[in-house]
Design a protein around this motif. Sequence first.
Motif, mmCIF file in Angstrom:
data_model
loop_
_atom_site.group_PDB
_atom_site.id
_atom_site.type_symbol
_atom_site.label_atom_id
_atom_site.label_comp_id
_atom_site.label_asym_id
_atom_site.label_seq_id
_atom_site.Cartn_x
_atom_site.Cartn_y
_atom_site.Cartn_z
ATOM 1 N N GLY A 198 43.770 47.941 27.637
ATOM 2 C CA GLY A 198 43.096 48.384 28.716
ATOM 3 C C GLY A 198 42.101 49.042 28.294
ATOM 4 O O GLY A 198 42.171 49.886 27.427
ATOM 5 N N PRO A 199 41.652 49.722 29.011
ATOM 6 C CA PRO A 199 40.622 50.793 29.767
ATOM 7 C C PRO A 199 41.440 52.445 28.858
ATOM 8 O O PRO A 199 42.303 52.504 29.611
ATOM 9 N N GLU A 200 39.875 53.179 28.737
ATOM 10 C CA GLU A 200 40.603 54.735 28.978
ATOM 11 C C GLU A 200 41.543 54.497 29.885
ATOM 12 O O GLU A 200 41.974 55.641 29.547
ATOM 13 N N LEU A 201 40.654 54.959 31.350
ATOM 14 C CA LEU A 201 41.047 55.219 32.588
ATOM 15 C C LEU A 201 41.784 54.445 33.282
ATOM 16 O O LEU A 201 40.614 53.171 32.515
ATOM 17 N N LEU A 202 42.553 53.896 33.978
ATOM 18 C CA LEU A 202 43.014 53.399 34.962
ATOM 19 C C LEU A 202 41.886 53.245 35.728
ATOM 20 O O LEU A 202 42.466 53.277 37.096
ATOM 21 N N GLU A 203 41.136 52.489 36.068
ATOM 22 C CA GLU A 203 39.925 52.154 37.465
ATOM 23 C C GLU A 203 40.813 51.276 37.662
ATOM 24 O O GLU A 203 41.390 50.130 37.531
ATOM 25 N N PHE A 204 40.616 51.539 39.687
ATOM 26 C CA PHE A 204 40.729 50.879 40.617
ATOM 27 C C PHE A 204 40.304 49.433 40.150
ATOM 28 O O PHE A 204 41.843 48.400 40.098
ATOM 29 N N GLY A 205 39.205 48.948 39.511
ATOM 30 C CA GLY A 205 39.283 47.312 38.959
ATOM 31 C C GLY A 205 40.159 47.067 38.279
ATOM 32 O O GLY A 205 40.685 45.562 37.994
ATOM 33 N N ALA A 206 40.917 47.357 37.092
ATOM 34 C CA ALA A 206 41.297 46.767 35.956
ATOM 35 C C ALA A 206 42.662 47.078 36.434
ATOM 36 O O ALA A 206 43.412 46.358 36.082
ATOM 37 N N LEU A 207 43.078 47.764 37.799
ATOM 38 C CA LEU A 207 44.592 48.256 38.436
ATOM 39 C C LEU A 207 44.359 46.610 39.074
ATOM 40 O O LEU A 207 45.344 46.440 38.623
ATOM 41 N N TYR A 208 44.160 46.687 39.439
ATOM 42 C CA TYR A 208 43.820 45.241 40.250
ATOM 43 C C TYR A 208 43.883 44.411 39.803
ATOM 44 O O TYR A 208 45.063 43.370 40.321
ATOM 45 N N ARG A 209 42.967 44.136 38.068
ATOM 46 C CA ARG A 209 43.465 42.478 38.437
ATOM 47 C C ARG A 209 44.830 43.000 37.301
ATOM 48 O O ARG A 209 45.307 41.755 36.751
ATOM 49 N N HIS A 210 45.357 44.075 36.459
ATOM 50 C CA HIS A 210 46.843 44.383 35.840
ATOM 51 C C HIS A 210 47.553 44.438 37.090
ATOM 52 O O HIS A 210 48.746 43.262 36.456
ATOM 53 N N MET A 211 47.817 44.280 38.277
ATOM 54 C CA MET A 211 48.883 43.829 39.256
ATOM 55 C C MET A 211 48.968 42.806 39.362
ATOM 56 O O MET A 211 49.509 42.539 39.621
ATOM 57 N N ARG A 212 47.466 42.280 39.830
ATOM 58 C CA ARG A 212 47.907 41.240 40.197
ATOM 59 C C ARG A 212 48.217 39.761 39.073
ATOM 60 O O ARG A 212 49.311 39.141 39.641
ATOM 61 N N ILE A 213 47.986 39.689 37.946
ATOM 62 C CA ILE A 213 48.543 38.828 37.078
ATOM 63 C C ILE A 213 50.542 39.058 36.866
ATOM 64 O O ILE A 213 51.198 38.379 36.864
ATOM 65 N N SER A 214 49.894 41.311 36.780
ATOM 66 C CA SER A 214 51.961 41.736 36.136
ATOM 67 C C SER A 214 52.848 40.441 37.741
ATOM 68 O O SER A 214 54.306 40.538 37.584
ATOM 69 N N LEU A 215 52.236 40.907 38.921
ATOM 70 C CA LEU A 215 52.855 40.667 40.582
ATOM 71 C C LEU A 215 53.431 39.226 40.295
ATOM 72 O O LEU A 215 54.462 37.986 40.449
ATOM 73 N N GLY A 219 56.698 36.314 40.609
ATOM 74 C CA GLY A 219 57.133 35.198 41.599
ATOM 75 C C GLY A 219 56.914 36.185 42.804
ATOM 76 O O GLY A 219 57.324 35.479 44.008
ATOM 77 N N ARG A 220 56.111 37.175 43.287
ATOM 78 C CA ARG A 220 55.359 38.152 43.747
ATOM 79 C C ARG A 220 54.194 37.838 44.368
ATOM 80 O O ARG A 220 53.427 37.849 43.143
ATOM 81 N N PRO A 221 53.718 38.183 45.767
ATOM 82 C CA PRO A 221 52.571 37.848 46.564
ATOM 83 C C PRO A 221 51.461 38.570 45.329
ATOM 84 O O PRO A 221 51.345 39.603 44.823
ATOM 85 N N ALA A 222 50.775 38.213 45.390
ATOM 86 C CA ALA A 222 49.096 38.806 44.490
ATOM 87 C C ALA A 222 48.073 39.753 45.645
ATOM 88 O O ALA A 222 47.932 39.334 46.662
ATOM 89 N N PRO A 223 47.987 40.785 44.604
ATOM 90 C CA PRO A 223 47.379 41.995 45.203
ATOM 91 C C PRO A 223 45.670 41.369 45.752
ATOM 92 O O PRO A 223 45.424 40.845 45.205
ATOM 93 N N GLN A 224 45.170 42.578 47.081
ATOM 94 C CA GLN A 224 43.646 41.543 47.005
ATOM 95 C C GLN A 224 43.003 42.556 46.872
ATOM 96 O O GLN A 224 43.821 43.846 47.091
ATOM 97 N N ALA A 225 41.930 42.341 46.631
ATOM 98 C CA ALA A 225 41.089 43.932 46.981
ATOM 99 C C ALA A 225 39.504 43.565 47.558
ATOM 100 O O ALA A 225 39.532 42.105 47.148
ATOM 101 N N ARG A 226 38.949 44.783 47.310
ATOM 102 C CA ARG A 226 37.698 44.894 48.124
ATOM 103 C C ARG A 226 36.951 45.583 47.534
ATOM 104 O O ARG A 226 37.157 46.702 48.164
ATOM 105 N N ASP A 227 35.549 45.518 46.630
ATOM 106 C CA ASP A 227 35.014 46.643 46.210
ATOM 107 C C ASP A 227 33.561 46.489 46.721
ATOM 108 O O ASP A 227 32.880 45.646 46.816
ATOM 109 N N ARG A 228 33.333 47.856 47.767
ATOM 110 C CA ARG A 228 32.120 47.829 48.015
ATOM 111 C C ARG A 228 31.489 48.853 47.126
ATOM 112 O O ARG A 228 31.938 50.644 46.436
ATOM 113 N N ASN A 229 30.594 49.352 46.951
ATOM 114 C CA ASN A 229 29.340 49.830 45.645
ATOM 115 C C ASN A 229 29.943 50.293 44.083
ATOM 116 O O ASN A 229 30.073 48.955 43.915
#
Length: 385
Positions: A198-215, A219-229
Amino acid sequence: MSALPDPGATRAVLIGTSHYDHLEPLPAVSNNLTALAAALAEPSSWGLPPEHCLTLSNPTSAEMTMAAVRAAAEQARDTVLVYFAGHGLVDPKNDLYLALPQSRQQRVETGLSYRWLRQALLTSRAERCVVVLDCCYSGLALGSMGGPADLADQASVEGTFLLAAAAETRPALAPPGESFTAFTGELLNTLQAGIPYGPELLEFGALYRHMRISLAAKGRPAPQARDRNTGAQLALGRNPAYLPATGSIPPAGKNRASERSWPSPSGVRTVTGFFKALSDVRVTSGLTHQLVSQRSGGRVSAGTVSRLLNRESLPRTWQTTATYLSACGVPDAQVAEWQAVWMRLLAETATEAAARPAVPRPSQGHNPTLMARLAGRLSRRNGRS
């Protein structure tokens, strides 16, 4: 451009409800709050001082909760983060409200309306707002909402990154035998273990994508995200899986320091943030204090490096800091940027000190030490008499 926030200009409010009078209890939420507060205080994450991270466990009223959120929104100049864990409920108009200990189904007045929280963040002075919702939903609580994606629509906030857990059932949100809820447990695990490749810093965008795949893989519900700016580029911490190995100096000709993504001083607003960013430089370099000293040619000792990174006030001269940055491998052009930030903070510190009212010194006629001496002499004379 990804960045960690300035801890001196950042505030976090962590809200959690684990005990309910009318809803199913969620005991794991208490562990969520404790562990997340500790994670935000870590130097590898935001390095928040305790006074900048407020934890509200089982708040008794929406009024006290909103007062804490408004205070954080007013004080933050860099980033404000609001986290909630507990039951999420839906009112008759399909608006989201967060459940407090005495909340009831379909009665928004018994909980915390997300609209109030949203409005408080919209008026914040902070450049960035982050909302993390770890809410538990049952079919009845979801009502007529179409699904997890609607949660992001309900909870959207301009200028923020929203990360929302879309748990469908109680076991999915708080699996039996686990210390944390499913969503927050995955978040904490990612902060500790990192994202491989992954990237050098755990950006929220990268966190969201990783957690969505992992969860989803569990067999657990996938998170949702909304990015502004640029909210997705804000980092929650350094990626442990990315950090270079330490303990050796790269051979001549193979030092790729200039290709590293060095922490930028451009986002530094406070003295606390200055030293946090300086520490991040050493972490990025992959060097120990001793190796930094060796790279400086002995101009700074390992002890000097340690003292520099643990200061609470700015050094009055620039040379030691410049030597440290250069020894870590920071390019000269960026060292000049650091010096400009140091000069700005030094001037601001001097201005603030000059603006403080002087503490009046006690007049000689009311000097408590002098009065005590005179009283003692008089007492001794009376004794001799």
